[in-house]
Design a protein around this motif. Structure first.
Motif, PDB file in Angstrom:
ATOM      1  N   SER A 325       0.834  -1.210   0.000  1.00 43.52           N
ATOM      2  CA  SER A 325       0.000   0.000   0.000  1.00 43.52           C
ATOM      3  C   SER A 325       0.862   1.251   0.000  1.00 43.52           C
ATOM      4  O   SER A 325       0.541   2.239  -0.678  1.00 43.52           O
ATOM      5  N   LEU A 326       1.956   1.230   0.747  1.00 44.53           N
ATOM      6  CA  LEU A 326       2.875   2.355   0.750  1.00 44.53           C
ATOM      7  C   LEU A 326       3.544   2.511  -0.608  1.00 44.53           C
ATOM      8  O   LEU A 326       3.714   3.632  -1.111  1.00 44.53           O
ATOM      9  N   TRP A 327       3.900   1.386  -1.208  1.00 43.11           N
ATOM     10  CA  TRP A 327       4.533   1.395  -2.535  1.00 43.11           C
ATOM     11  C   TRP A 327       3.637   2.094  -3.559  1.00 43.11           C
ATOM     12  O   TRP A 327       4.117   2.868  -4.382  1.00 43.11           O
ATOM     13  N   PHE A 328       2.348   1.850  -3.486  1.00 39.54           N
ATOM     14  CA  PHE A 328       1.439   2.524  -4.415  1.00 39.54           C
ATOM     15  C   PHE A 328       1.196   3.970  -3.992  1.00 39.54           C
ATOM     16  O   PHE A 328       1.081   4.859  -4.842  1.00 39.54           O
ATOM     17  N   ALA A 329       1.140   4.219  -2.697  1.00 41.08           N
ATOM     18  CA  ALA A 329       0.845   5.568  -2.207  1.00 41.08           C
ATOM     19  C   ALA A 329       1.886   6.580  -2.670  1.00 41.08           C
ATOM     20  O   ALA A 329       1.546   7.720  -3.006  1.00 41.08           O
ATOM     21  N   ILE A 330       3.145   6.186  -2.712  1.00 36.05           N
ATOM     22  CA  ILE A 330       4.185   7.141  -3.115  1.00 36.05           C
ATOM     23  C   ILE A 330       4.215   7.368  -4.625  1.00 36.05           C
ATOM     24  O   ILE A 330       4.924   8.257  -5.098  1.00 36.05           O
ATOM     25  N   GLN A 331       3.423   6.597  -5.377  1.00 39.12           N
ATOM     26  CA  GLN A 331       3.390   6.783  -6.827  1.00 39.12           C
ATOM     27  C   GLN A 331       2.449   7.924  -7.235  1.00 39.12           C
ATOM     28  O   GLN A 331       2.609   8.495  -8.317  1.00 39.12           O
ATOM     29  N   THR A 332       1.470   8.241  -6.415  1.00 38.19           N
ATOM     30  CA  THR A 332       0.447   9.214  -6.798  1.00 38.19           C
ATOM     31  C   THR A 332       0.804  10.612  -6.299  1.00 38.19           C
ATOM     32  O   THR A 332       1.478  10.771  -5.283  1.00 38.19           O
ATOM     33  N   ILE A 333       0.329  11.628  -7.046  1.00 47.53           N
ATOM     34  CA  ILE A 333       0.654  13.010  -6.680  1.00 47.53           C
ATOM     35  C   ILE A 333      -0.447  13.664  -5.851  1.00 47.53           C
ATOM     36  O   ILE A 333      -0.212  14.693  -5.215  1.00 47.53           O
ATOM     37  N   ALA A 334      -1.643  13.074  -5.853  1.00 44.20           N
ATOM     38  CA  ALA A 334      -2.755  13.696  -5.125  1.00 44.20           C
ATOM     39  C   ALA A 334      -3.672  12.640  -4.526  1.00 44.20           C
ATOM     40  O   ALA A 334      -4.889  12.788  -4.522  1.00 44.20           O
ATOM     41  N   GLY A 335      -3.075  11.569  -4.008  1.00 37.13           N
ATOM     42  CA  GLY A 335      -3.876  10.499  -3.423  1.00 37.13           C
ATOM     43  C   GLY A 335      -4.342  10.809  -2.023  1.00 37.13           C
ATOM     44  O   GLY A 335      -5.255  10.151  -1.519  1.00 37.13           O
ATOM     45  N   GLY A 336      -3.721  11.778  -1.373  1.00 37.63           N
ATOM     46  CA  GLY A 336      -4.107  12.160  -0.023  1.00 37.63           C
ATOM     47  C   GLY A 336      -3.641  11.205   1.052  1.00 37.63           C
ATOM     48  O   GLY A 336      -4.071  11.320   2.203  1.00 37.63           O
ATOM     49  N   GLU A 337      -2.732  10.279   0.723  1.00 37.13           N
ATOM     50  CA  GLU A 337      -2.258   9.333   1.728  1.00 37.13           C
ATOM     51  C   GLU A 337      -1.282  10.022   2.687  1.00 37.13           C
ATOM     52  O   GLU A 337      -0.600  10.979   2.340  1.00 37.13           O
ATOM     53  N   ILE A 338      -1.237   9.515   3.903  1.00 36.07           N
ATOM     54  CA  ILE A 338      -0.288  10.006   4.901  1.00 36.07           C
ATOM     55  C   ILE A 338       0.931   9.086   4.877  1.00 36.07           C
ATOM     56  O   ILE A 338       0.817   7.878   5.135  1.00 36.07           O
ATOM     57  N   VAL A 339       2.084   9.636   4.563  1.00 33.60           N
ATOM     58  CA  VAL A 339       3.308   8.853   4.458  1.00 33.60           C
ATOM     59  C   VAL A 339       4.289   9.349   5.509  1.00 33.60           C
ATOM     60  O   VAL A 339       4.732  10.505   5.485  1.00 33.60           O
TER      61      VAL A 339
END
Length: 344
Positions: A325-339
């Motif tokens: 999930s983190l691997w995909f989260a860092i791919q997006t520019i506006a996903g709104g995930e907390i990293v």
């Protein structure tokens, strides 16, 4: 009366001291043990140097990206006027359906202190004449032979020293993977879920929460990266050899699979082959005994993971065991995930 002459025993030759066979074997054994202990350390030191050079390559690419952004106000698209897109390039091109297959790496040459290469590249001609058979984009403007010298050039910044170097490649017949004098590389643009088949003319792309820094025929600016450039992947490592010889990576010859690094969320079937150094699930062990990666898979020959360039120009080492999930989260520019900064 004279005394009798003393008798002398015959003098025996004095032999120099030497090793016995057992002593010699012990010395050989000790030397062998020392070599066995030393060789892994030497190999580790060499790999550390190669990995450091790879990090430096990616930092140079990061500087080039930001220099390009300073000049143009946006980052380059991974490919421009591609023959792989499922929609016609007409709305954004001077010629409906035209094919140039220009790569973002070629557009960055002048920002990489490769001005001679940039001047030699003819941006009015295609990098290669690859296009989908029967596809909508089939108008070749000029000829790829105008750029064969440049796309076949070996540029050290595009080569990871830990990977094997492949020779230039040719497939001159028309088709999806057509290329002439194409030089392979080790780096791909992060495009999230959007492969070469998607371009700016595609009706349903890109969705805001899945768009990456790079998307065919579209340019992204820093102010669009609401997740933060330090949390957004830009360029990842890849392999020069993949499971099928027709697949990329090529830095300058922009055919299908040449510069796109794909990642999908864990909810998508088969997502594991898009993880760092993911195993290819589209070929059988018999046809792919070395378990070479899939066309769009990112990874490296470094032990345990791969280097990743982020949008702020920093380079981090990502482990193969990174949370999907983190691997995909860092791919997006506006996903709104907390990293979290310590998540890597």
């Amino acid at each position: 009366m004279t005394s009798p002459r003393p008798r002398h025993s015959p003098r025996r030759p004095v032999w120099p001291a030497g090793f016995t066979l057992i002593e010699l074997l012990v010395v050989i054994f000790i030397i062998a043990v020392l070599i066995a202990l030393l060789l892994p350390a030497v190999q580790t030191a060499r790999e550390a140097a190669r990995r450091s050079q790879c990090v430096n390559n990616m930092k140079q690419l990061g500087i080039a990206l930001h220099n390009y952004h300073d000049v143009m106000g946006v980052f380059p698209p991974p490919r421009l006027y591609t023959g792989s897109c499922s929609a016609k390039n007409g709305p954004r091109g001077p010629v409906p359906g035209q094919v140039l297959n220009t790569t973002g790496f070629a557009m960055m040459l002048s920002q990489m202190e490769q001005m001679a290469m940039s001047n030699a590249y003819n941006f009015s001609h295609p990098s290669c004449e690859a296009m989908n058979p029967g596809g909508l984009n089939n108008v070749i403007v000029g000829t790829c032979y105008a750029n064969t010298t440049v796309v076949g050039a070996k540029i050290a910044t595009f080569q990871c020293p830990s990977d094997e170097e492949m020779p230039v490649d040719n497939a001159p017949a028309a088709g999806t993977y057509m290329r002439v004098n194409a030089r392979r590389s080790n780096y791909k643009f992060c495009v999230s879920i959007y492969s070469d088949s998607y371009c700016a003319a595609t009706a349903n792309a890109p969705a805001p929460n899945t768009r990456a820094m790079f998307y065919t025929d579209l340019s992204t600016s820093l102010n669009q990266i609401s997740d933060g450039s330090s949390n957004t992947a830009a360029i990842g490592e890849s392999f020069q050899r993949t499971a099928v010889t027709s697949w990329g990576t090529w830095w300058g010859a922009g055919n299908y699979t040449s510069v796109h690094g794909l990642v999908v969320p864990p909810s998508v079937a088969g997502y594991t082959q898009y993880l760092p150094n993911g195993k290819n699930s589209t070929t059988t062990p018999a046809s792919n005994p070395q378990r070479l990666p899939y066309a769009w898979t990112m990874g490296s020959k470094h032990s345990g993971g791969m280097n990743m360039l982020f949008g702020d120009g920093s380079v981090r080492f990502l482990k193969d065991s990174i949370n999907p999930s983190l691997w995909f989260a860092i791919q997006t520019i506006a996903g709104g995930e907390i990293v979290s900064a310590d998540a890597f």
